[in-house]
Design a protein around this motif. Structure first.
Motif, PDB file in Angstrom:
ATOM      1  N   LEU A 186       0.623  -1.018   0.396  1.00  0.00           N
ATOM      2  CA  LEU A 186      -0.264   0.019   0.179  1.00  0.00           C
ATOM      3  C   LEU A 186       1.077   1.189  -0.162  1.00  0.00           C
ATOM      4  CD1 LEU A 186      -3.305   0.124   0.445  1.00  0.00           C
ATOM      5  CD2 LEU A 186      -2.584   1.537   2.811  1.00  0.00           C
ATOM      6  N   VAL A 187       1.590   1.202   1.106  1.00  0.00           N
ATOM      7  CA  VAL A 187       3.152   2.621   1.133  1.00  0.00           C
ATOM      8  C   VAL A 187       3.565   2.603   0.003  1.00  0.00           C
ATOM      9  CG1 VAL A 187       4.581   3.317   1.532  1.00  0.00           C
ATOM     10  CG2 VAL A 187       2.989   2.140   3.473  1.00  0.00           C
ATOM     11  N   LYS A 188       4.207   1.360  -0.765  1.00  0.00           N
ATOM     12  CA  LYS A 188       4.741   1.485  -2.259  1.00  0.00           C
ATOM     13  C   LYS A 188       4.020   2.141  -3.364  1.00  0.00           C
ATOM     14  CE  LYS A 188       7.408  -0.945  -5.539  1.00  0.00           C
ATOM     15  NZ  LYS A 188       7.795  -2.466  -6.506  1.00  0.00           N
ATOM     16  N   GLY A 189       2.129   1.508  -3.594  1.00  0.00           N
ATOM     17  CA  GLY A 189       1.397   2.422  -4.227  1.00  0.00           C
ATOM     18  C   GLY A 189       1.032   3.677  -3.880  1.00  0.00           C
ATOM     19  N   ALA A 190       0.532   4.397  -2.770  1.00  0.00           N
ATOM     20  CA  ALA A 190       1.062   5.453  -2.561  1.00  0.00           C
ATOM     21  C   ALA A 190       2.249   6.348  -3.012  1.00  0.00           C
ATOM     22  CB  ALA A 190       0.165   5.308  -1.016  1.00  0.00           C
ATOM     23  N   THR A 191       3.235   5.859  -2.438  1.00  0.00           N
ATOM     24  CA  THR A 191       4.188   6.800  -2.867  1.00  0.00           C
ATOM     25  C   THR A 191       4.581   6.878  -4.436  1.00  0.00           C
ATOM     26  OG1 THR A 191       5.374   6.010  -0.745  1.00  0.00           O
ATOM     27  CG2 THR A 191       6.782   7.010  -2.809  1.00  0.00           C
ATOM     28  N   ALA A 194       1.918   9.369  -5.427  1.00  0.00           N
ATOM     29  CA  ALA A 194       2.243  10.827  -4.814  1.00  0.00           C
ATOM     30  C   ALA A 194       4.081  11.450  -5.468  1.00  0.00           C
ATOM     31  CB  ALA A 194       2.844  10.971  -2.780  1.00  0.00           C
ATOM     32  N   THR A 195       4.992  10.734  -6.078  1.00  0.00           N
ATOM     33  CA  THR A 195       5.771  10.961  -6.451  1.00  0.00           C
ATOM     34  C   THR A 195       5.187  11.769  -7.905  1.00  0.00           C
ATOM     35  OG1 THR A 195       7.011   9.712  -5.324  1.00  0.00           O
ATOM     36  CG2 THR A 195       8.148  10.545  -7.583  1.00  0.00           C
TER      37      THR A 195
END
Length: 314
Positions: A186-191, A194-195
């Motif tokens: 989830l963090v990987k996808g969100a980051t 966002a990037t």
């Protein structure tokens, strides 16, 4: 691909939340301690694991803003987003011990973090050791001081009382593993998203990553509320905020000093964290007393939305 990571991550986190709640309730029978203590220790530690891993990795890779903002943002999301949504799903009763012990302890940890960071713009090993030691003392006091009551064991699936220790451990391991991988994806996808939008590292830490690592709390708390395990819902959230400061930043700073590289952490973000932590007290005292109902939940979610808008505008 980032959307796929988001969806897979969310699914795993929901599964992990379900297994954590099951194992926690079963463990409350085995250990003969109240469910709110289980929620504030076992569940809180497991759902704080993503924050610990993200903060450690960020600090070691030279991104201290993410390490601090991940915890600050997660603590804000736990109350504004998670508690808000959980209360909308089902009203959460507030136990008397909340006013007497758990809320003051959360405020104490939050205030200590602010002081340590404000004092010299960094969190050093000795300060991390103080936070972590205080957390251990708190956990020991919880386990020794709490006794189960009739209210604690209301509406609990009695079949969980005869679950074997082996099955409880398996459930706990499945839950923790699902939360770990789910949070990572989830963090990987969100980051990535966002990037691609050109957002700064600090903003990513306090919003996208913080929300991503708070989804375990959201999954565990919403499932607990839906199952009427409301003591675990509130205990998990308050405990998670205490664990985030005491274990995540405490342990991380003991390994590597965490400097404040983003001024807005001290001038804006941490004050929002203190505001949300303080807000639970008056909400509990307002009609209907000793309950966070759906209207109060909506108010928390709206306030959290205001915070997110201000962060992105800033």
């Amino acid at each position: 691909m980032s959307i796929v990571f988001l969806i897979l991550g969310f699914v795993l986190l929901v599964v992990g939340g379900e297994f954590l709640v099951r194992s926690s309730v079963a463990m409350s029978f085995k250990l003969n301690i109240s469910k709110i203590v289980i929620g504030m220790t076992v569940v809180s530690f497991a759902t704080s694991a993503p924050e610990l891993l993200v903060s450690l990795q960020a600090a070691l890779k030279g991104s201290p803003a993410i390490a601090i903002n991940n915890v600050v943002g997660s603590n804000i999301a736990n109350i504004g987003l998670v508690l808000g949504i959980t209360a909308i799903v089902g009203a959460i009763a507030i136990d008397k011990s909340f006013y007497r012990m758990t809320w003051p302890i959360m405020m104490l940890f939050s205030g200590a973090l602010y002081y340590f960071l404000w004092n010299d713009n960094q969190l050093i090993a000795i300060e991390g050791m103080v936070l972590f030691t205080a957390l251990l003392i708190f956990v020991v006091y919880l386990i020794k001081g709490q006794k189960p009551s009739a209210d604690d064991l209301e509406e609990v699936d009695d079949t969980l009382a005869v679950v074997s220790n082996f099955k409880i451990i398996i459930w706990l391991l499945i839950g923790a593993a699902a939360l770990y991988f789910g949070s990572e994806w989830l963090v990987k996808g969100a980051t990535q998203i966002a990037t691609n939008l050109g957002v700064s590292e600090a903003v990513i830490g306090v919003t996208m990553i913080a929300i991503g690592t708070s989804v375990p709390e959201l999954a565990a708390s919403v499932i607990a509320a839906a199952k009427k395990e409301k003591a675990i819902s509130l205990g998990n959230l308050i405990g998670s905020n205490i664990f985030n400061i005491g274990s995540v930043l405490g342990l991380t700073s003991m390994i590597k000093t965490i400097p404040v590289t983003e001024p807005l952490i001290l001038s804006r973000d941490i004050f929002w964290m203190l505001l949300f932590a303080a807000a639970i007290l008056p909400l509990g005292l307002l009609p209907k007393r000793n309950e966070i109902n759906k209207f109060k939940g909506f108010a928390l979610v709206i306030l959290y939305g205001v915070f997110i808008v201000l962060v992105f505008k800033g």
